[in-house]
Motif scaffolding. Structure first.
Motif, PDB file in Angstrom:
ATOM      1  N   PHE A 287       0.833  -1.190   0.000  1.00 43.32           N
ATOM      2  CA  PHE A 287       0.000   0.000   0.000  1.00 43.32           C
ATOM      3  C   PHE A 287       0.882   1.260   0.000  1.00 43.32           C
ATOM      4  CE2 PHE A 287      -2.788  -3.308   1.240  1.00 43.32           C
ATOM      5  CZ  PHE A 287      -4.052  -2.922   0.838  1.00 43.32           C
ATOM      6  N   PHE A 288       0.509   2.198  -0.881  1.00 48.30           N
ATOM      7  CA  PHE A 288       1.284   3.407  -1.069  1.00 48.30           C
ATOM      8  C   PHE A 288       0.383   4.622  -0.928  1.00 48.30           C
ATOM      9  CE2 PHE A 288       3.373   0.028  -3.324  1.00 48.30           C
ATOM     10  CZ  PHE A 288       4.738   0.246  -3.132  1.00 48.30           C
ATOM     11  N   LYS A 289       1.005   5.724  -0.493  1.00 44.96           N
ATOM     12  CA  LYS A 289       0.355   7.030  -0.498  1.00 44.96           C
ATOM     13  C   LYS A 289       1.163   7.961  -1.412  1.00 44.96           C
ATOM     14  CE  LYS A 289       0.301   7.565   4.032  1.00 44.96           C
ATOM     15  NZ  LYS A 289       0.002   8.097   5.393  1.00 44.96           N
ATOM     16  N   TYR A 290       0.526   9.076  -1.739  1.00 45.51           N
ATOM     17  CA  TYR A 290       1.192  10.001  -2.668  1.00 45.51           C
ATOM     18  C   TYR A 290       1.673  11.231  -1.896  1.00 45.51           C
ATOM     19  CZ  TYR A 290       2.118  12.999  -6.666  1.00 45.51           C
ATOM     20  OH  TYR A 290       2.713  13.819  -7.590  1.00 45.51           O
ATOM     21  N   SER A 291       2.946  11.601  -2.114  1.00 47.02           N
ATOM     22  CA  SER A 291       3.534  12.801  -1.502  1.00 47.02           C
ATOM     23  C   SER A 291       3.550  13.922  -2.533  1.00 47.02           C
ATOM     24  CB  SER A 291       4.963  12.499  -1.022  1.00 47.02           C
ATOM     25  OG  SER A 291       5.593  13.685  -0.608  1.00 47.02           O
ATOM     26  N   TYR A 292       2.760  14.959  -2.245  1.00 47.63           N
ATOM     27  CA  TYR A 292       2.750  16.093  -3.171  1.00 47.63           C
ATOM     28  C   TYR A 292       4.064  16.865  -3.122  1.00 47.63           C
ATOM     29  CZ  TYR A 292      -2.207  15.436  -4.162  1.00 47.63           C
ATOM     30  OH  TYR A 292      -3.402  14.937  -4.593  1.00 47.63           O
ATOM     31  N   GLU A 293       4.733  16.859  -1.960  1.00 49.08           N
ATOM     32  CA  GLU A 293       6.007  17.570  -1.856  1.00 49.08           C
ATOM     33  C   GLU A 293       7.066  16.905  -2.741  1.00 49.08           C
ATOM     34  OE1 GLU A 293       4.221  16.542   0.629  1.00 49.08           O
ATOM     35  OE2 GLU A 293       3.501  18.399   1.582  1.00 49.08           O
ATOM     36  N   GLN A 294       7.128  15.561  -2.700  1.00 48.90           N
ATOM     37  CA  GLN A 294       8.147  14.856  -3.480  1.00 48.90           C
ATOM     38  C   GLN A 294       7.632  14.386  -4.830  1.00 48.90           C
ATOM     39  OE1 GLN A 294       9.663  11.675  -1.030  1.00 48.90           O
ATOM     40  NE2 GLN A 294      10.276  13.043   0.646  1.00 48.90           N
ATOM     41  N   GLU A 295       6.311  14.551  -5.022  1.00 49.23           N
ATOM     42  CA  GLU A 295       5.675  14.145  -6.271  1.00 49.23           C
ATOM     43  C   GLU A 295       5.988  12.670  -6.602  1.00 49.23           C
ATOM     44  OE1 GLU A 295       6.686  16.834  -9.376  1.00 49.23           O
ATOM     45  OE2 GLU A 295       5.422  18.454  -8.585  1.00 49.23           O
ATOM     46  N   SER A 296       5.817  11.826  -5.592  1.00 49.33           N
ATOM     47  CA  SER A 296       6.092  10.391  -5.782  1.00 49.33           C
ATOM     48  C   SER A 296       5.269   9.598  -4.777  1.00 49.33           C
ATOM     49  CB  SER A 296       7.577  10.079  -5.608  1.00 49.33           C
ATOM     50  OG  SER A 296       7.992  10.369  -4.268  1.00 49.33           O
ATOM     51  N   PHE A 297       5.226   8.296  -5.020  1.00 49.17           N
ATOM     52  CA  PHE A 297       4.507   7.389  -4.137  1.00 49.17           C
ATOM     53  C   PHE A 297       5.467   6.805  -3.103  1.00 49.17           C
ATOM     54  CE2 PHE A 297       2.264   7.440  -8.180  1.00 49.17           C
ATOM     55  CZ  PHE A 297       0.938   7.617  -7.787  1.00 49.17           C
ATOM     56  N   PHE A 298       4.982   6.629  -1.888  1.00 50.50           N
ATOM     57  CA  PHE A 298       5.809   5.996  -0.859  1.00 50.50           C
ATOM     58  C   PHE A 298       4.944   4.975  -0.101  1.00 50.50           C
ATOM     59  CE2 PHE A 298       3.755   9.553   1.160  1.00 50.50           C
ATOM     60  CZ  PHE A 298       3.444   9.128   2.455  1.00 50.50           C
ATOM     61  N   GLU A 299       5.577   3.914   0.356  1.00 48.65           N
ATOM     62  CA  GLU A 299       4.845   2.808   0.968  1.00 48.65           C
ATOM     63  C   GLU A 299       4.463   3.123   2.410  1.00 48.65           C
ATOM     64  OE1 GLU A 299       5.233  -2.064   1.699  1.00 48.65           O
ATOM     65  OE2 GLU A 299       6.949  -0.897   0.939  1.00 48.65           O
TER      66      GLU A 299
END
Length: 957
Positions: free
Chosen positions: A522-534
């Protein structure tokens, strides 16, 4: 799972549940019908009982039926009559009663039930017939068999008779008392061998009592065939004016049973059964329309797990009352369900046929769901948004009020609606052409505008305060709206969540945050890094869960997921931890709507799940009923020439013995699990043959062939439809070796081998002695052979010498013969000369001679003549030749019987190699005559021109 049941209606959402395992008041339990083609018996089933091992027994028109959860077995009565009633005592004896016969079945040493007649103990006045036995009771150590005229009391292997005052109808046991109905005396209580009439019960003489049930305050509920229900308090009888009584009066009652202590099952002739509470309120009604195969219920029985069995006028029905699941299906006019919601006292259900609704605040045991007016067609969703009911329909976005659609917001087909964060008065809906915006105004929701920049059909989507996220064609698209909500400002596409996590499984909102899932990560999206992280915490929740395809969080915080067309849930605990629970939902496997997970969790007791053929109601608080382990049985063990039925109460055998000639064994398995039989699975292992347990399977038979001799243990376990496994059950058996591999046989072989060694040793010694003897004999034989050979050679040498001497003698004889012939010829010649002299002397004239000369002449003539006449040389020669050539002449005569003596003389002369002239002189013929004689001899001997006459004669010699 294929749902067989039909369904009742929801009652009140806040009705209290008294205890775990009670009769559910919402929906209809799962129903399983057994037709006569399945149980191989008659149509009617009059009575039902269960033994201590969980096996069920049915009093059937064709005899006694037994069902162990896997197979049906029929045991006919000795007079091939029907069975009207049955009862099982503590020892396992199954007492039965039929027409003109009653007795009991009990297992023999091999487990098969054998019948023992009790009726034969009755002293009959011929030709008295016992008639039908309708009821059996165990009362104060005796067994009561009740017919219309007589009750037979069996105790201590003797039968006593209790005659009816007029005519018995039926009898009942209530509160440890035994009651009889007599057609003239009313109800009577049996006490100390006497029938005591009960006050005020003659009122019931003009009807039939089919049931009596214990009620609070020591009252008894009496169920009559056609007069309704009555309460009796030992003084008076009063009608039980309740909802249940109205049903009984209308449909006629055939008795019933008590279920879970607080509820009464009432059987009817015309309309199935009802289950009512102690106040007479109907909790469930189940009839032909709602799933049972026949509306006439002759008997009902509650088994050890509080499930209900019905003996019908045609068939048998099982009702899974003790389950956390009930259903709404086709009997409620529901088909495929995509969504459900409760709004303003009504339950709304979106289906492939339209939007249906039913009152949530009232009990409607006969009613079905009604179609919301104006919603015929595909209804994809139903939602409550800001107090208004919106239906996402194939025909557009519809506003619903009560039982009708009163307004269409947009004519395009819609999938779902969601409120826009930070814009409380705006709603975005996905439709067949993209997205549209709706605005809440004073008069309610209004269509505002279509969102430009994306023209494609979008189903599920999620949105946060910055973006709208959709999953389409295995891609993720991130979209942002312009401030006026009329256009997609940006659209960004993602093929993968990370470089290492390929593919995209689902998008869902959990704990008010959007999660992206792939392979249970399961991943969420980081708007600051513009990427997905688990999010490793959520990932850990799904570590031991099969790969999921769809997830949804309900209003209670529980996380529902779909895997392999099956459903599971992470139930949220009070401490915010989760407990995985998938096994109870295995009954729904294959019946979930593909890609449409519909979960409506009103509360923990009312969870609605959309199915392809209706709606399931799930009460999570009732799940604890299924924590008990089921039991597994090796039901039968058979091999050629023998068969054992296990679990019928016979004495167990520690180890079964199988002869090698019957080393083909067959097992059947069973378990007294009757809920969702199609999902009950067995696993087995034959210790000594199988290395591992078998895969779980619905098959309840297993056969092994050509087993080697040895000890074996058959182990089996069962798993019910809720995924709970039983403990192992096993039986041991031994396959004896064939006689030639038996231990005694090996002892015999050992003794035989020792005997053989001794015999061989003895024979060798004897042979050595014999060989020495034979060697001596052989030497002697060789010596004798050599001696014989020497003698033979000496003999042959002597023979050879003799032969040579004979040949020499023969030559000498021939020489002598030749000499004799020559001498003879000389004599012949001399005789010729003398004969010539004689003839010449005859020619001399003697007249001129003087007497003296004449006398001398005469004397000389006489002397010569005498010499010629006295010469026997020729005859001696002839005799000599015959003696010398006797064998030759004999063989010649035998071979040619027609040969003449003169021809034999010629042959002898030829054999002696005499010349033609000599032969002519001997035979006193001319040489021409010799040649003619030779020719005639050849003819006589059948010689052709090429054959040599002398050579032939030599071959004869």
């Amino acid at each position: 799972m294929k749902l067989n049941g039909f369904f009742l209606l929801f009652i009140l959402i806040n009705l209290p549940y008294i205890s775990l395992g009670q009769v559910k008041k919402i929906g209809l339990p799962h129903i399983k019908n057994f037709s006569r083609t399945e149980y191989k018996g008659g149509t009617q089933n009059w009575n039902i009982e269960q033994d201590k091992n969980g096996n069920l027994y049915f009093a059937n028109n064709n005899g006694l039926l037994q069902f162990d959860g896997s197979a049906w077995t029929k045991y006919p009565m000795p007079n091939v009559t029907f069975v009207r009633c049955l009862k099982i005592d503590a020892s396992g004896r199954i007492f039965v009663g039929g027409y003109d016969e009653f007795g009991y079945f009990k297992p023999n040493s091999k487990g098969r039930l054998e019948y023992f007649s009790v009726s034969k103990l009755v002293k009959r006045d011929n030709p008295k017939i016992i008639d039908n036995i309708w009821k059996i009771h165990f009362f104060k150590g005796a067994v009561f068999f009740q017919s219309f005229k007589t009750t037979y009391i069996f105790k201590n292997n003797k039968v006593k008779v209790l005659e009816a005052p007029n005519k018995f109808q039926f009898s009942f046991q209530v509160n440890n008392q035994l009651y009889f109905q007599d057609l003239s005396m009313g109800l009577m209580k049996y006490s100390n061998g006497q029938l005591i009439p009960l006050k005020g019960t003659t009122f019931l003489n003009n009807t039939e009592i089919w049931g009596m049930f214990a009620m609070p305050n020591n009252k008894i509920l009496i169920a009559t065939l056609d007069k309704g229900l009555y309460l009796y308090d030992n003084e008076s009888i009063i009608p039980w004016e309740t909802e249940a009584n109205q049903f009984v009066k209308k449909n006629s009652c055939l008795g019933g049973s008590i279920i879970q202590n607080d509820y009464i099952v009432l059987n009817s002739i015309l309309n199935g059964i009802i289950i009512c509470d102690s106040n007479g309120r109907i909790v469930q009604q189940i009839n032909h329309k709602k799933g049972i195969q026949n509306n006439t219920v002759l008997t009902s029985f509650v088994d050890s797990k509080s499930n209900l069995w019905l003996g019908l006028d045609n068939g048998i029905t099982f009702i899974n009352e003790n389950s956390p699941f009930t259903y709404f299906g086709s009997s409620f006019d529901l088909s495929t369900v995509y969504a459900s919601v409760v709004h303003k006292g009504n339950l709304y259900v979106a289906t492939n046929q339209g939007l249906f609704y039913h009152s949530w605040d009232h009990t409607f045991k006969e009613d079905t769901f009604k179609l919301v007016e104006g919603t015929t067609g595909q209804a994809w969703n139903i939602q409550v948004v800001d107090g208004e009911l919106l239906c996402a329909h194939n025909r557009g976005a519809l506003l619903i009020d009560g039982g009708k659609s009163f307004k269409t917001l947009d004519n395009v087909g819609y999938w779902i609606f969601k409120q826009i964060p930070n814009h409380p008065n705006y709603l975005i809906g996905s439709n067949y052409n993209g997205f549209s915006i709706f605005e809440k105004k004073a008069n309610g929701w209004q269509f505002r505008n279509k969102v430009g920049g994306l023209i494609k059909s979008i189903g599920e989507f999620e949105l946060d305060d910055k973006s709208i996220w959709i999953k389409k064609d295995n891609l993720i698209q991130q979209m942002t709206l312009t401030k006026d909500l009329k256009q997609f400002k940006t659209i960004k596409t993602y093929q993968n969540l990370t470089n290492t996590s390929k593919g995209i499984g689902s998008i869902q909102q959990l704990k008010n945050k959007i999660y992206f899932q792939t392979n249970n990560q399961f991943f969420k999206y980081s708007y600051e890094q513009e990427s997905f992280f688990e999010d490793k915490m959520i990932t850990r929740l799904f570590k031991n869960i099969p790969k999921v395809s769809t997830l949804k969080e309900d209003s209670q915080g529980n996380i529902w997921y779909v895997f392999n067309e099956s459903l599971g849930v992470l139930m949220k605990n009070k401490d915010n931890t989760y407990k995985n629970n998938a096994a109870p939902f295995s009954n729904l496997t294959g019946n979930l709507v593909y890609n449409y997970l519909s979960i409506n969790a009103i509360n923990s007791e009312n969870i609605l799940i959309g199915l392809t053929d209706g709606l399931a109601h799930y009460d999570s608080k009732l799940l604890n009923n299924f924590a008990n382990k089921p039991k597994a049985f090796v039901r039968t063990f058979a091999f050629p020439g023998n068969s054992y039925i296990l679990g019928n109460g016979q004495k167990t055998i520690e180890k079964y013995e199988v002869p090698y000639s019957s080393n083909q064994v067959k097992f059947t398995f069973s378990s007294p699990i009757y809920e969702n039989l199609e999902n009950v699975e067995f696993s087995y292992q034959l210790i000594g043959f199988d290395e591992n347990w078998s895969s779980w399977s619905n098959s309840w038979t297993k056969e092994y062939t050509n087993l080697k001799e040895g000890n074996y243990i058959m182990k089996v376990k069962v798993r019910n439809s809720y995924g709970i496994q039983s403990d192992e059950t096993s039986i041991a058996f031994r396959v004896y070796p064939p006689w030639y591999r038996h231990s005694l046989a090996y002892l015999f072989y050992l003794l035989l081998a020792a005997g053989c060694v001794y015999y061989v040793r003895f024979r060798i010694r004897m042979k050595i002695r014999k060989n020495k003897h034979f060697e001596t004999l052989e030497q002697r034989r060789l010596y004798l052979e050599k001696e014989t050979k020497i003698k033979q050679e000496q003999y042959e040498l002597e023979k050879e010498i003799e032969k040579l001497e004979n040949e020499k003698l023969q030559i000498k004889i021939l020489s002598k013969d030749k000499e004799l012939v020559n001498n003879t010829l000389q004599v012949v010649k001399k005789n010729k000369i003398l004969n010539g002299i004689i003839h010449k002397l005859k020619d001399i004239n003697t007249s001129s001679f003087d007497e003296a000369t004449k006398a001398q002449f005469t004397k000389l003539n006489r002397s010569i003549t005498k010499e010629v006449n006295t010469d026997k040389s020729w005859k001696d020669l002839e005799k000599h030749l015959k003696n010398v050539h006797f064998d030759f002449l004999k063989k010649l005569k035998e071979k040619h019987p027609s040969i003449s003596p003169r021809e034999m003389d010629l042959a002898t002369y030829l054999l002696m190699n005499m010349s033609t002239k000599e032969i002519a002189e001997f035979m006193n013929i001319s040489t021409g005559g010799v040649e003619l004689a030779r020719y005639r001899l050849r003819k006589k001997l059948d010689l052709n021109q090429k054959e040599n006459l002398i050579g032939y004669l030599m071959s004869i010699k």
